[in-house]
Design a protein around this motif. Sequence first.
Motif, PDB file in Angstrom:
ATOM      1  N   UNK A  22       0.803  -1.241   0.000  1.00 57.73           N
ATOM      2  CA  UNK A  22       0.000   0.000   0.000  1.00 57.73           C
ATOM      3  C   UNK A  22       0.829   1.280   0.000  1.00 57.73           C
ATOM      4  N   UNK A  23       2.150   1.178  -0.006  1.00 51.56           N
ATOM      5  CA  UNK A  23       2.994   2.363   0.151  1.00 51.56           C
ATOM      6  C   UNK A  23       3.792   2.651  -1.105  1.00 51.56           C
ATOM      7  N   UNK A  24       3.962   3.940  -1.401  1.00 43.82           N
ATOM      8  CA  UNK A  24       4.837   4.379  -2.476  1.00 43.82           C
ATOM      9  C   UNK A  24       6.151   4.891  -1.926  1.00 43.82           C
ATOM     10  N   UNK A  25       6.937   5.507  -2.796  1.00 44.09           N
ATOM     11  CA  UNK A  25       8.247   6.003  -2.382  1.00 44.09           C
ATOM     12  C   UNK A  25       8.185   7.074  -1.317  1.00 44.09           C
ATOM     13  N   UNK A  26       7.055   7.789  -1.232  1.00 47.72           N
ATOM     14  CA  UNK A  26       6.940   8.861  -0.236  1.00 47.72           C
ATOM     15  C   UNK A  26       6.947   8.345   1.197  1.00 47.72           C
ATOM     16  N   UNK A  27       6.776   7.044   1.375  1.00 48.41           N
ATOM     17  CA  UNK A  27       6.829   6.474   2.728  1.00 48.41           C
ATOM     18  C   UNK A  27       8.178   6.739   3.400  1.00 48.41           C
ATOM     19  N   UNK A  28       9.199   6.987   2.582  1.00 50.23           N
ATOM     20  CA  UNK A  28      10.557   7.178   3.110  1.00 50.23           C
ATOM     21  C   UNK A  28      10.937   8.644   3.261  1.00 50.23           C
ATOM     22  N   UNK A  29       9.978   9.553   3.119  1.00 48.91           N
ATOM     23  CA  UNK A  29      10.303  10.984   3.103  1.00 48.91           C
ATOM     24  C   UNK A  29      11.078  11.447   4.329  1.00 48.91           C
ATOM     25  N   UNK A  30      10.794  10.874   5.490  1.00 51.37           N
ATOM     26  CA  UNK A  30      11.487  11.303   6.711  1.00 51.37           C
ATOM     27  C   UNK A  30      12.825  10.601   6.898  1.00 51.37           C
ATOM     28  N   UNK A  31      13.014   9.501   6.170  1.00 50.19           N
ATOM     29  CA  UNK A  31      14.265   8.738   6.279  1.00 50.19           C
ATOM     30  C   UNK A  31      15.326   9.283   5.321  1.00 50.19           C
ATOM     31  N   UNK A  32      14.883   9.731   4.154  1.00 55.30           N
ATOM     32  CA  UNK A  32      15.814  10.170   3.107  1.00 55.30           C
ATOM     33  C   UNK A  32      16.781  11.255   3.580  1.00 55.30           C
ATOM     34  N   UNK A  33      16.310  12.354   4.188  1.00 58.66           N
ATOM     35  CA  UNK A  33      17.274  13.380   4.607  1.00 58.66           C
ATOM     36  C   UNK A  33      18.231  12.887   5.686  1.00 58.66           C
ATOM     37  N   UNK A  34      17.761  11.978   6.513  1.00 61.79           N
ATOM     38  CA  UNK A  34      18.638  11.436   7.557  1.00 61.79           C
ATOM     39  C   UNK A  34      19.755  10.598   6.934  1.00 61.79           C
ATOM     40  N   UNK A  35      19.426   9.785   5.945  1.00 63.56           N
ATOM     41  CA  UNK A  35      20.453   8.988   5.275  1.00 63.56           C
ATOM     42  C   UNK A  35      21.422   9.874   4.503  1.00 63.56           C
ATOM     43  N   UNK A  36      20.888  10.917   3.886  1.00 68.07           N
ATOM     44  CA  UNK A  36      21.747  11.849   3.161  1.00 68.07           C
ATOM     45  C   UNK A  36      22.734  12.520   4.106  1.00 68.07           C
ATOM     46  N   UNK A  37      22.251  12.914   5.271  1.00 64.61           N
ATOM     47  CA  UNK A  37      23.125  13.554   6.262  1.00 64.61           C
ATOM     48  C   UNK A  37      24.207  12.605   6.759  1.00 64.61           C
ATOM     49  N   UNK A  38      23.934  11.315   6.677  1.00 64.23           N
ATOM     50  CA  UNK A  38      24.904  10.314   7.121  1.00 64.23           C
ATOM     51  C   UNK A  38      25.850   9.896   5.997  1.00 64.23           C
ATOM     52  N   UNK A  39      25.744  10.573   4.849  1.00 64.68           N
ATOM     53  CA  UNK A  39      26.716  10.374   3.788  1.00 64.68           C
ATOM     54  C   UNK A  39      26.337   9.367   2.718  1.00 64.68           C
ATOM     55  N   UNK A  40      25.075   8.961   2.689  1.00 67.26           N
ATOM     56  CA  UNK A  40      24.655   7.976   1.694  1.00 67.26           C
ATOM     57  C   UNK A  40      23.697   8.586   0.681  1.00 67.26           C
ATOM     58  N   UNK A  41      23.413   7.831  -0.362  1.00 65.27           N
ATOM     59  CA  UNK A  41      22.516   8.290  -1.431  1.00 65.27           C
ATOM     60  C   UNK A  41      21.256   7.425  -1.424  1.00 65.27           C
ATOM     61  N   UNK A  42      20.213   7.845  -0.711  1.00 61.42           N
ATOM     62  CA  UNK A  42      18.987   7.061  -0.662  1.00 61.42           C
ATOM     63  C   UNK A  42      18.180   7.193  -1.952  1.00 61.42           C
ATOM     64  N   UNK A  43      17.621   6.078  -2.399  1.00 66.15           N
ATOM     65  CA  UNK A  43      16.801   6.064  -3.611  1.00 66.15           C
ATOM     66  C   UNK A  43      15.472   5.378  -3.277  1.00 66.15           C
ATOM     67  N   UNK A  44      14.448   6.144  -2.886  1.00 66.46           N
ATOM     68  CA  UNK A  44      13.148   5.537  -2.597  1.00 66.46           C
ATOM     69  C   UNK A  44      12.447   5.146  -3.898  1.00 66.46           C
ATOM     70  N   UNK A  45      11.910   3.947  -3.941  1.00 70.60           N
ATOM     71  CA  UNK A  45      11.267   3.455  -5.151  1.00 70.60           C
ATOM     72  C   UNK A  45       9.744   3.521  -5.023  1.00 70.60           C
ATOM     73  N   UNK A  46       9.106   4.010  -6.065  1.00 70.00           N
ATOM     74  CA  UNK A  46       7.657   3.889  -6.194  1.00 70.00           C
ATOM     75  C   UNK A  46       7.404   2.756  -7.180  1.00 70.00           C
ATOM     76  N   UNK A  47       6.849   1.677  -6.681  1.00 68.89           N
ATOM     77  CA  UNK A  47       6.707   0.469  -7.484  1.00 68.89           C
ATOM     78  C   UNK A  47       5.522   0.565  -8.442  1.00 68.89           C
ATOM     79  N   UNK A  48       5.599  -0.104  -9.586  1.00 72.64           N
ATOM     80  CA  UNK A  48       4.440  -0.175 -10.473  1.00 72.64           C
ATOM     81  C   UNK A  48       3.219  -0.703  -9.715  1.00 72.64           C
ATOM     82  N   UNK A  49       2.115   0.008  -9.848  1.00 69.23           N
ATOM     83  CA  UNK A  49       0.890  -0.400  -9.175  1.00 69.23           C
ATOM     84  C   UNK A  49       0.751   0.112  -7.764  1.00 69.23           C
ATOM     85  N   UNK A  50       1.786   0.749  -7.234  1.00 69.71           N
ATOM     86  CA  UNK A  50       1.742   1.287  -5.875  1.00 69.71           C
ATOM     87  C   UNK A  50       2.190   2.740  -5.856  1.00 69.71           C
ATOM     88  N   UNK A  51       1.429   3.560  -6.592  1.00 71.35           N
ATOM     89  CA  UNK A  51       1.726   4.979  -6.588  1.00 71.35           C
ATOM     90  C   UNK A  51       1.924   5.584  -7.955  1.00 71.35           C
TER      91      UNK A  51
END
Length: 228
Positions: A10-39
């Motif tokens: 039931x979730x799209x890539x926006x489910x990770x909106x609060x995680x993405x900036x935290x991972x970026x601040x920790x030096x990584x490149x987060x790539x949230x996926x919106x799957x076919x049929x889910x968003x």
Amino acid sequence: MDILLIAGLWLGGSAWDDVVPELTALGHHPVPLTLPGQGDGVASATLDDQLEAVLAAVDAAPGKPLVVGHSAASTLAWLAADGRPEKVAKIALIGGFPAADGRAYADHFAIEGGAMPFPGWDPFEGADAADLDQQTRDRFASAAVPVPEAVARGVVRLTNERRFDVPVVVVCPEFTPAQAEEWIAAGESPELARATHLEYVNLESGHWPMATRPRELARVLAEAADSW
């Protein structure tokens, strides 16, 4: 490191909106996926379509990514290891275990009109949803996307035994590492029972830590990426 983030049902890539900036601040490149049929609005999507999207993201990564699967999408992360064992650095499974070969992907709830809608909170009362306040529940329910039947009832096909050599981190939110180890030893996850490199990380939260403990979850995922 690229960290591919695959949310559960039931979730799209926006489910990770609060995680993405935290991972970026920790030096990584987060790539949230919106799957076919889910968003993306494609109600006819299949499990194969979702897997193709995940493998395309793996192939597009400049190096070897960490592939993160939440809940039912733990199976998609594991399928990525099966399809690209030489390309996936590690997988992290949040609150879920991969389905075995020949099993349905996520045939857990009723199908209505060709899709599996969010069933409401009753099935999740208890440890799963204990840390969700009403505002978060309402936001989740209003954004939930019915999962196409051909995804939920799609049959998992695993073909490459090299998947067992891809390191796995089992992130334990609504259950403990000891419980996860016990379940795997008892045969409840035959796939993980054969994993060569398996570790467990405790994360005290409910089933959706990306919503309730995003900073802590990001830290766990960053540590998994850094330890590769």
